[in-house]
Design a protein around this motif. Structure first.
Motif, PDB file in Angstrom:
ATOM      1  N   PRO A 139      40.575 -32.606   9.572  1.00  0.00           N
ATOM      2  CA  PRO A 139      39.706 -32.543  10.739  1.00  0.00           C
ATOM      3  C   PRO A 139      39.971 -33.668  11.719  1.00  0.00           C
ATOM      4  N   ASN A 140      39.892 -33.340  12.979  1.00  0.00           N
ATOM      5  CA  ASN A 140      40.091 -34.307  14.035  1.00  0.00           C
ATOM      6  C   ASN A 140      38.836 -35.153  14.167  1.00  0.00           C
ATOM      7  N   LYS A 141      38.962 -36.433  13.813  1.00  0.00           N
ATOM      8  CA  LYS A 141      37.755 -37.260  13.866  1.00  0.00           C
ATOM      9  C   LYS A 141      37.810 -38.216  15.050  1.00  0.00           C
ATOM     10  N   SER A 142      38.790 -38.071  15.906  1.00  0.00           N
ATOM     11  CA  SER A 142      38.882 -39.012  17.014  1.00  0.00           C
ATOM     12  C   SER A 142      37.921 -38.632  18.121  1.00  0.00           C
ATOM     13  N   ASP A 156      31.792 -33.677   8.981  1.00  0.00           N
ATOM     14  CA  ASP A 156      31.675 -35.133   8.885  1.00  0.00           C
ATOM     15  C   ASP A 156      30.352 -35.475   8.195  1.00  0.00           C
TER      16      ASP A 156
END
Lengths: 309, 248
Positions: A306-309, A191
């Motif tokens: 990518p999991n951004k949660s 990120d």
């Protein structure tokens, strides 16, 4: 040689080729992971690396395969050649990033990627003009020491290539996993904006990715010379494309993926050359690339977005 | 509370653009040391742009941003973090493939390692025992509420003087929302100034000292939380007097 011995021999060769591709693939994957850029100049940074190693070995009075060194002189000469090629390639990588790509950082679209293609041609032609188009003999001072494993032969060269590759890949893994800058690299890959807001200087991270990736390409270029006993101005294209395939196969942006992908490509190249014929090697390797892109676009070890949660 | 009336953050006539879009229109904010100031408004009103302008992700076209007496609008983000501004980002934005511990380390990126780091880590662990339990788990595998705790902990690791929070209640269950707001108040009592963007006006006004209301990039209303809570416009638009307040 029996069939089993032939396969064992090709597996040994394949591991050396694989180590070379892995080191080269890491440069693609590090840069892609940080800035989603496919760095085509990497192909010819690798080629330059093999010539830097060649010239360094020649400066020690070595030429061809006639001069044999042993003991400390051998270790010293090899180490100096690896370090010279890694340092110079690292510097080239940093220069490409600092002077040609950083000014384009804010530009959207393919400008940066196309710039890397241009840089690739500049490097190619610089070497073509200064060294020439014909194949050059790569000095190899290793004693012809061999070990028999069944009917297969394990040369000192292979052992050297494996040790160097393991040390470099182990060092890279340590750097990325445990150092402050390595962690900043991973955070930036996952990120970039959040990493920036933690105080990470993105310029420094990008420059590090270019330095490390290009230095590994330098080591890979020297391995090419040791393996084939030659270097040539056009070696970057075939090796670079296969290493890029290795990076995609492992999951581009994924460091262990590039290592595994490189070894797989090396083994496939050596074994398919044995089984099907070397004329088919590229068909098989790039056939695999197409299959991976169709059926598992994230690569063998890649992850979905990518999991951004 | 260490509110002594002196200013920590000050926006003066700030204009920010995204291409042709005028995202912040001549905006003025003042945030005093020790305050909790909330920024209210609907979607796309400029709340997140405000946060990005403070952090230096976007630069204002005109106007000044003063932090603790120093103009910061031209400083790169990393310098602002060093001065003591830390974010709690919208949707948490943990590094999903790094462990909780590594996420906290990233929060302390600009801080020297050593005794201070362990001290700060202990502080975060005592505020959030759950974070300590989860320290070896990857950020992406936590629940939303746990991620929010890590996100707040990560901000605290930077030893910030100002924490900028972007929608701390978003996507959390009511139970976690309560907890998160309690913690925010607790952190503020320990001396950290909070600037908080929040859609949940009810909750925000219950802990904030003051608030600003943004509409399409301009401040349309400001005042103490007590004043705004009884303002008919606010009651209608944000506190759900006439509409069903889904967040409450």
């Amino acid at each position: 040689m029996t069939t089993a011995d032939l396969f064992l021999q090709q597996a040994i060769n394949g591991l050396s080729l694989g180590a070379m591709y892995s080191l080269l693939a890491l440069g693609f994957t590090l840069v892609y992971g940080i800035m989603e850029l496919i760095n085509f100049s990497h192909f010819n940074v690798f080629m330059v690396g093999s010539f830097v190693a060649m010239v360094t070995l020649q400066m020690f009075g070595l030429s061809g395969q006639d001069t044999i060194l042993t003991g400390l002189p051998l270790v010293g000469v090899m180490l100096v050649a690896f370090l010279a090629s890694m340092t110079l390639c690292g510097a080239i990588g940093v220069a490409i990033e600092r002077f040609l790509l950083r000014p384009l950082r804010a530009v959207k679209g393919p400008a940066a990627m196309i710039t890397t293609i241009g840089v690739s041609y500049v490097l190619f032609n610089a070497v073509l003009l200064s060294i020439g188009a014909d194949s050059k003999n790569f000095p190899n001072p290793l004693p012809p020491l061999t070990f028999a494993i069944g009917g297969a032969v394990l040369r000192l060269r292979e052992i050297l290539i494996w040790i160097i590759s393991l040390v470099l890949m182990g060092g890279l893994t340590y750097f990325v996993q445990f150092t402050r800058l390595g962690k900043a690299m991973r955070a930036t890959a996952q990120d970039p904006e959040a990493a920036r807001m933690m105080g990470v200087e993105v310029d420094r991270v990008v420059m590090t990715a270019f330095f490390v990736g290009s230095a590994l390409a330098g080591a890979s270029g020297m391995i090419f010379g040791l393996y084939y006993n030659l270097s040539k101005v056009d070696i970057g294209f075939a090796a670079g494309l296969r290493a890029f395939t290795a990076a995609v196969l492992g999951g581009i942006g994924n460091v262990p993926g590039a290592m595994v992908g490189g070894v797989l490509i090396g083994l496939i190249e050596a074994l398919s050359g044995q089984v099907v014929g070397t004329a088919w090697t590229d068909v098989i390797i790039f056939g695999i690339l197409v299959l991976v892109l169709v059926f598992k676009p994230v690569g063998l070890m890649g992850r979905v977005a990518p999991n951004k949660s | 509370m260490s509110r002594d009336g002196s200013l920590l953050l000050e926006f003066t006539n700030v204009n920010t653009y995204y291409g042709d879009l005028h995202a912040l229109k001549n905006v003025n904010y003042t945030i005093g040391k020790g305050e909790i100031v909330s920024l209210l408004g609907g979607n796309a009103c400029g709340k997140s742009t405000t946060m990005k302008t403070i952090m230096g992700i976007v630069r204002p076209a005109t106007g000044t941003v003063i932090f603790d007496g120093k103009p910061i609008e031209k400083l790169p983000t990393s310098e602002r973090v060093k001065l003591g501004i830390a974010p709690v980002l919208e949707a948490r934005r943990l590094f999903p493939r790094m462990t909780v511990y590594e996420n906290l380390e990233m929060g302390a990126y600009t801080q020297p390692r050593g005794a201070r780091f362990s001290e700060d880590l202990e502080r975060v662990y005592s505020l959030f025992p759950r974070v300590k339990e989860r320290r070896n788990q990857l950020g992406g595998t936590l629940s939303g509420g746990e991620q929010q705790m890590v996100a707040i902990g990560r901000a605290l690791m930077a030893r910030p003087r100002l924490i900028c929070m972007d929608e701390p209640s978003m996507g959390l269950s009511p139970l976690y929302v309560e907890q998160v707001f309690d913690i925010i108040q607790e952190i503020n009592k320990q001396g950290t100034t909070i600037f908080m963007v929040e859609q949940n006006a009810n909750m925000a006004l219950s802990i904030a000292h003051r608030a600003y209301v943004l509409q399409t990039g301009a401040v349309v209303l400001s005042g103490t939380a007590a004043e705004l809570r009884v303002n008919p416009l606010i009651r209608e638009a944000y506190l759900g007097e006439l509409k069903v307040d889904v967040a409450a």
